[in-house]
Design a protein around this motif. Sequence first.
Motif, short mmCIF file in Angstrom:
data_model
loop_
_atom_site.label_atom_id
_atom_site.label_comp_id
_atom_site.label_asym_id
_atom_site.label_seq_id
_atom_site.Cartn_x
_atom_site.Cartn_y
_atom_site.Cartn_z
N LEU A 4 0.97 -1.33 0.00
CA LEU A 4 -0.28 0.17 -0.38
C LEU A 4 0.84 1.50 0.15
O LEU A 4 1.84 1.54 0.30
N ALA A 5 0.86 2.57 -0.55
CA ALA A 5 1.11 3.77 -0.43
C ALA A 5 0.15 4.47 -0.33
O ALA A 5 -0.29 4.59 -0.08
N SER A 6 0.88 5.60 0.73
CA SER A 6 0.37 6.47 1.57
C SER A 6 -0.54 7.61 0.67
O SER A 6 0.17 8.01 -0.42
N ILE A 7 -1.14 8.19 1.51
CA ILE A 7 -1.79 9.85 0.54
C ILE A 7 -0.63 10.57 0.06
O ILE A 7 -0.45 10.86 -1.32
N ARG A 8 0.11 10.76 0.85
CA ARG A 8 1.57 11.63 0.68
C ARG A 8 2.08 10.87 -0.78
O ARG A 8 2.76 11.74 -1.36
N GLN A 9 2.59 9.79 -0.34
CA GLN A 9 2.91 9.19 -1.35
C GLN A 9 2.50 9.34 -2.47
O GLN A 9 2.78 9.73 -3.88
N ARG A 34 -7.80 1.85 4.32
CA ARG A 34 -7.88 2.82 5.83
C ARG A 34 -6.99 1.37 6.99
O ARG A 34 -6.89 0.78 7.22
N ARG A 35 -5.37 2.75 7.25
CA ARG A 35 -4.51 1.93 7.90
C ARG A 35 -4.55 3.04 9.20
O ARG A 35 -3.70 4.22 8.84
N SER A 36 -4.05 2.31 10.42
CA SER A 36 -4.37 3.38 11.33
C SER A 36 -4.92 4.83 11.55
O SER A 36 -4.77 5.71 11.79
N GLY A 37 -6.61 4.90 10.64
CA GLY A 37 -6.93 6.11 10.40
C GLY A 37 -6.35 6.78 9.06
O GLY A 37 -6.73 8.02 8.79
N ARG A 38 -5.12 6.12 8.51
CA ARG A 38 -5.32 6.93 7.23
C ARG A 38 -5.09 6.54 6.05
O ARG A 38 -5.11 4.98 5.93
N ARG A 39 -5.14 7.08 4.79
CA ARG A 39 -5.49 6.78 3.89
C ARG A 39 -4.35 6.06 3.18
O ARG A 39 -2.97 6.94 3.10
N HIS A 40 -4.20 4.83 1.91
CA HIS A 40 -3.46 3.59 1.72
C HIS A 40 -3.96 3.84 0.26
O HIS A 40 -5.45 2.89 0.50
N TYR A 41 -3.52 3.77 -0.86
CA TYR A 41 -3.60 3.44 -1.95
C TYR A 41 -3.24 1.84 -2.07
O TYR A 41 -1.38 1.34 -2.89
#
Length: 134
Positions: A4-9, A34-41
Amino acid sequence: MDDLASIRQVADHFELPVSTLHYWERRGLITPRRRSGRRHYTADQIYRIALIQLWRTTGRMTLDEITEILAERTDTPDWRDTVTARIAAIESQITQLTTARGYLRDLLTCPHDAAPEHCEGFRARITLPAAEHR
């Protein structure tokens, strides 16, 4: 889950503001995990983001058109109709731009001191209305 890539990446990779990805999510165009409340793709979502960005920039599609194409409902028109309409619009724009380029090139051939509307090359492209006879 390391694929998974983070939203920032993703935002940095595609040179998009994070807010754009949030907006596309609200529109239902993308669905991050969602991973720990953060968006990942996932890779599939990243390809979808690339496609949306490509359609927005080079295909000049509206978000409504993109939503229609990417909709997974059975009550939406065939997405090919939207793509066909976009191709026709692009071809029309190409014709208009080619014509505009021709006019502008004609103007460049005019003597520097001539007013553009007096350029022979330009005038040769224009049809004047017929004069009224009285």
